[in-house]
Write an enzyme that holds these catalytic residues in place. Structure first.
Site, PDB file in Angstrom:
ATOM      1  N   HIS A  57      -2.931  -0.782 -11.017  1.00 36.68           N
ATOM      2  CA  HIS A  57      -1.754  -1.687 -10.993  1.00 36.68           C
ATOM      3  C   HIS A  57      -1.357  -2.151 -12.075  1.00 36.68           C
ATOM      4  CE1 HIS A  57      -0.120  -5.725  -9.828  1.00 36.68           C
ATOM      5  NE2 HIS A  57       0.472  -4.935  -8.710  1.00 36.68           N
ATOM      6  N   GLU A  86      -3.410  -0.588  -3.545  1.00 37.88           N
ATOM      7  CA  GLU A  86      -2.579  -0.532  -4.756  1.00 37.88           C
ATOM      8  C   GLU A  86      -3.324  -0.991  -6.042  1.00 37.88           C
ATOM      9  OE1 GLU A  86       0.234  -3.627  -4.943  1.00 37.88           O
ATOM     10  OE2 GLU A  86       1.879  -2.527  -6.120  1.00 37.88           O
ATOM     11  N   ASP A 112       9.074  -2.773  -1.346  1.00 38.92           N
ATOM     12  CA  ASP A 112       8.147  -3.833  -2.066  1.00 38.92           C
ATOM     13  C   ASP A 112       8.250  -5.354  -1.372  1.00 38.92           C
ATOM     14  OD1 ASP A 112       6.063  -4.622  -3.826  1.00 38.92           O
ATOM     15  OD2 ASP A 112       7.423  -4.215  -5.783  1.00 38.92           O
ATOM     16  N   HIS A 159       5.797   0.884   0.723  1.00 38.93           N
ATOM     17  CA  HIS A 159       5.108  -0.297   0.237  1.00 38.93           C
ATOM     18  C   HIS A 159       5.505  -1.738   0.852  1.00 38.93           C
ATOM     19  CE1 HIS A 159       2.214  -1.548  -2.811  1.00 38.93           C
ATOM     20  NE2 HIS A 159       2.858  -2.747  -2.955  1.00 38.93           N
ATOM     21  N   HIS A 202       6.614   2.475  -4.740  1.00 37.60           N
ATOM     22  CA  HIS A 202       7.719   1.717  -4.919  1.00 37.60           C
ATOM     23  C   HIS A 202       8.315   1.756  -6.290  1.00 37.60           C
ATOM     24  CE1 HIS A 202       3.903  -0.179  -5.538  1.00 37.60           C
ATOM     25  NE2 HIS A 202       4.328  -1.330  -6.051  1.00 37.60           N
ATOM     26  N   ASP A 212       3.860  -5.774   1.138  1.00 40.39           N
ATOM     27  CA  ASP A 212       2.820  -6.699   0.831  1.00 40.39           C
ATOM     28  C   ASP A 212       2.356  -7.600   1.397  1.00 40.39           C
ATOM     29  OD1 ASP A 212       1.337  -6.258  -1.812  1.00 40.39           O
ATOM     30  OD2 ASP A 212       3.223  -5.838  -2.683  1.00 40.39           O
TER      31      ASP A 212
HETATM   32 ZN   LIG Z   1       3.382  -3.097  -7.075  1.00 41.20          ZN
END
Ligand SMILES: [Zn+2]
Ligand SMILES: *[C@@H]1O[C@H](CO)[C@@H](O)[C@H](O)[C@H]1NC(C)=O
Ligand SMILES: *[C@@H]1O[C@H](CO)[C@@H](O)[C@H](O)[C@H]1NC(C)=O
Ligand SMILES: *[C@@H]1O[C@H](CO)[C@@H](O)[C@H](O)[C@H]1NC(C)=O
Length: 399
Positions: free
Chosen positions: A174, A147, A310, A44, A241, A46
């Protein structure tokens, strides 16, 4: 000469450049060696969300060779030996019932365009074989995970279309309930219980994800959903994650009883590095993160562990794991703690590759054998009357 001066300086002042310490630390050298043999597969990241927040997804305004406002850029990826990455297509819960699907499509699009813009660094892939192919070309295999279940707007057609666009996992929620699954916040009381885990549609979705060959991600769900999904799913599941609840009692983490079920199901828990999930405080370091790896290994074995940093999704990262370039230090720490080469390679990538191939095998099996899903569904499952379950499986199989 200069090198000797630098080393002397380094030793006396403890301000060592990574290159100089590298030569001093046999564990770090071993880590680099193992990472050249087995891809580090992270569950994971972002960065796509940062691209949206900082650049409105306008990649012509982004230079990933020099970008300094993120945990992730190309030099950091190279230094961190990032073999494969599930890039998160995340949009906030506030988009639920509004434009969640459009915004998610835009996040899927930005990952595709990022890979096209930097073809020497990234290779977009959708299979376990694809990950290995990219690794052999020294490229970071790039996959997409959506996600949050709110992104599909309660529509199996949307789920299937996202699969066609290359999405290979869906995190069931989420940090908000969907009409068909509760989220982790029901476990700490900050959200009300709504479905008591998965609703009948949520259970139908699990069957459909097995049939499609999409990984089911249980990060962000409450224990009820973990329990029900682990019982129902024919294929192994992932936590993309999440860390260990026994080490830090945060509801985003995975309790020991669930780790045992993950082991039974041959799934994987990819450890989150976010300070608040690692130590339940704002401060954490590399050794605190390694404690989660040790604990999960102790309870479930090295075959259920992975990395799920993450990065770029959190405001704080541990000392020694500040950005994606630092992950080899964690690998070295595991070796220092007595992890064998095989255990380290399992955690780096072999476990995820095993899970993904198994998910692909279940997909192929149900394609070649439409009755398979229905037969699996004839098993008695927890918290669902057999007839109701069979009916859902039939619906999903015959869509
Ligand atoms: Zn998350
Ligand atoms: C990948 O990198 C390794 C080590 O630097 C090198 O030996 C190999 O030839 C490279 N492979 C490709 C396909 O570029
Ligand atoms: C999960 O299942 C275990 C038994 O497998 C049970 O002890 C536990 O209470 C369940 N938890 C929830 C929240 O359903
Ligand atoms: C990491 O932090 C812990 C406290 O959480 C401390 O006991 C330990 O010495 C620190 N380790 C390193 C390597 O900094």
């Amino acid at each position: 000469m200069w090198r000797q001066v630098l080393v002397a300086l380094c030793l006396s002042l403890w301000i060592c450049s990574p290159d100089l310490t590298l030569a001093e630390d046999p564990y770090l050298n071993r880590a680099y060696q193992l990472m050249s043999e087995t891809p580090l597969i992270d569950g994971h990241n972002d960065l796509p969300w940062q691209l949206r927040m900082q650049f409105n997804n306008q990649l012509n305004k982004v230079n990933l060779d020099t970008l300094e406002t993120t945990h992730t850029n190309i030099p950091k990826i190279k230094e961190g030996r990032l073999g494969a990455q599930f890039w998160a297509a995340y949009v906030p819960c506030e988009t639920q019932y509004k434009d969640a699907v459009r915004q998610t499509l835009e996040q899927i699009d930005v990952v595709h365009r990022m890979c096209e813009k930097y073809p020497d660094t990234f290779k977009f892939v959708t299979t376990s074989q694809g990950i290995m192919d990219a690794f052999k070309e020294n490229k970071t295999a790039s996959l997409i995970g959506v996600e949050g279940g709110h992104s599909i707007d309660s529509s199996l057609g949307t789920l299937r279309t996202m699969y066609q666009l290359g999405v290979r996992y869906l995190t069931l929620t989420h940090s908000c309930n969907t009409p068909w699954a509760d989220n982790w916040r029901v476990d700490d009381g900050s959200d009300p219980i709504q479905s008591g885990g998965l609703s009948p549609f949520g259970k139908q979705l699990i069957v459909e994800m097995n049939r499609l060959g999409m990984l089911i991600d249980l990060a962000h769900v409450p224990v009820s959903v973990m329990n029900q999904t682990l019982t129902m799913s024919v294929a192994p599941v992932i936590f993309s994650h999440s860390s260990a609840y026994a080490v830090c009692r945060h509801s985003r983490n995975v309790p020991d009883e669930i780790l045992l079920k993950v082991k039974e199901k041959k799934g994987i828990v990819m450890v989150n590095f976010y300070n608040d999930y690692v130590t339940c405080s704002q401060k954490a370091n590399i050794s605190d993160v390694a404690d989660h790896f040790d604990h999960i290994k102790k309870v479930g074995g090295a075959e259920i562990i992975g990395f799920g940093g993450d990065y770029d999704g959190v405001p704080r990262t541990p000392e020694g794991l500040e950005d994606v370039s630092k992950v080899p230090n964690l690998v070295a720490e595991l070796l220092r703690r007595g992890w064998t080469d095989e255990e380290v390679k399992a955690a780096l990538g072999n476990n995820l590759l095993r899970v993904m191939s198994e998910v692909e095998r279940v997909r192929t099996q149900s394609t070649n054998n439409p009755g398979l899903c229905e037969r699996c569904c004839n098993l008695q499952h927890l918290s669902m009357p057999g007839t109701e379950h069979r009916e859902l499986c039939r619906l999903a199989a015959s869509y």
